[in-house]
Write an enzyme that holds these catalytic residues in place. Structure first.
Site, PDB file in Angstrom:
ATOM      1  N   ILE A  54     -12.688 -60.817 -31.072  1.00 17.43           N
ATOM      2  CA  ILE A  54     -11.382 -60.368 -30.591  1.00 17.43           C
ATOM      3  C   ILE A  54     -11.085 -59.088 -31.369  1.00 17.43           C
ATOM      4  O   ILE A  54     -11.189 -59.068 -32.595  1.00 17.43           O
ATOM      5  CB  ILE A  54     -10.292 -61.443 -30.787  1.00 17.43           C
ATOM      6  CG1 ILE A  54      -8.923 -60.938 -30.332  1.00 17.43           C
ATOM      7  CG2 ILE A  54     -10.231 -61.961 -32.214  1.00 17.43           C
ATOM      8  CD1 ILE A  54      -7.827 -62.022 -30.311  1.00 17.43           C
ATOM      9  N   SER A  55     -10.786 -58.012 -30.664  1.00 16.84           N
ATOM     10  CA  SER A  55     -10.596 -56.707 -31.312  1.00 16.84           C
ATOM     11  C   SER A  55      -9.389 -56.727 -32.238  1.00 16.84           C
ATOM     12  O   SER A  55      -8.462 -57.518 -32.059  1.00 16.84           O
ATOM     13  CB  SER A  55     -10.391 -55.611 -30.257  1.00 16.84           C
ATOM     14  OG  SER A  55     -11.539 -55.472 -29.468  1.00 16.84           O
TER      15      SER A  55
END
Length: 213
Positions: free
Chosen positions: A60-61
């Protein structure tokens, strides 16, 4: 001030201090709780400005990158958006607050299933999640007003460029390796494409084909 309220304030302050200044983007990121998309041992780190591992070897960025990419995309309320790389679903959820319709594709069926469950729990009804080879886009739904790619090809993929509406914008990380990548903003003009280099980034590579999970 309660701990969740204080945490949210720090989260938003961190975004603003790193260049996420668009009011609509900040409001969307205030509404969508990143904690809903982070599971297991990393859940307590959901509000830190860092990428975190998720299933299927993906990430997840970090919130700053999500905010800056969303800001660069300049989504308007009537836009139809394609996201390539559903991952946790967090980026699609942010986009759902800004656009009329969001289509998100991922090569990992498990990630699509898990993201759909979160979208449902949050009441996000304007997102369609599809297990597919994102490098080909979604020709049946084209053209798109905006396209966001959250994995890095070597160059902007031709099929995605072709599915962008005239005047449309695509934001995509490009690079030959995971150490040297640039975030690129592509604007489709009547007679070609304009390219703007935004910032260095690090994303997982864009892989063709459906995964086996």
């Amino acid at each position: 001030m309660t701990e969740p309220a204080e945490r949210k304030m720090r989260f938003l302050y961190g975004l603003r201090s790193k260049g996420v200044t668009d009011a609509r983007v900040l409001t969307a990121m205030e509404r969508i709780d990143r904690g809903a998309f982070v599971r297991g041992i990393f859940a307590e780190r959901a509000y830190e400005d860092m990428p975190l591992p998720i299933a299927c070897g993906q990430t997840i960025s970090q919130p700053t990158v999500v905010g800056l990419m969303t800001q660069a995309l300049a989504v308007s309320p009537r836009d139809k958006v394609l996201e390539v790389g559903t991952g946790s679903g967090y980026q699609a959820a942010i986009l759902s607050q800004l656009a009329r319709r969001v289509y998100t594709v991922d090569r990992h069926r498990r990630l699509v299933r898990e993201a759909e469950a979160v979208f449902q729990s949050l009441g996000l009804t304007n997102i369609t999640a599809i297990a597919a080879d994102g490098s080909h886009g979604l020709p049946d739904q084209a053209p798109f007003d905006r396209i966001l790619v959250t994995a890095a090809p070597e160059d902007p993929p031709g099929p995605l460029l072709a599915q962008l509406r005239i005047g449309g914008i695509m934001v995509v990380p490009v690079g030959q390796s995971d150490t040297v990548q640039s975030l690129i903003k592509v604007t489709r003009q009547p007679h070609g494409y304009d390219y703007d280099e935004l910032r260095p980034v690090r994303f997982v590579p864009l892989v063709e084909g459906l995964a086996q999970d």
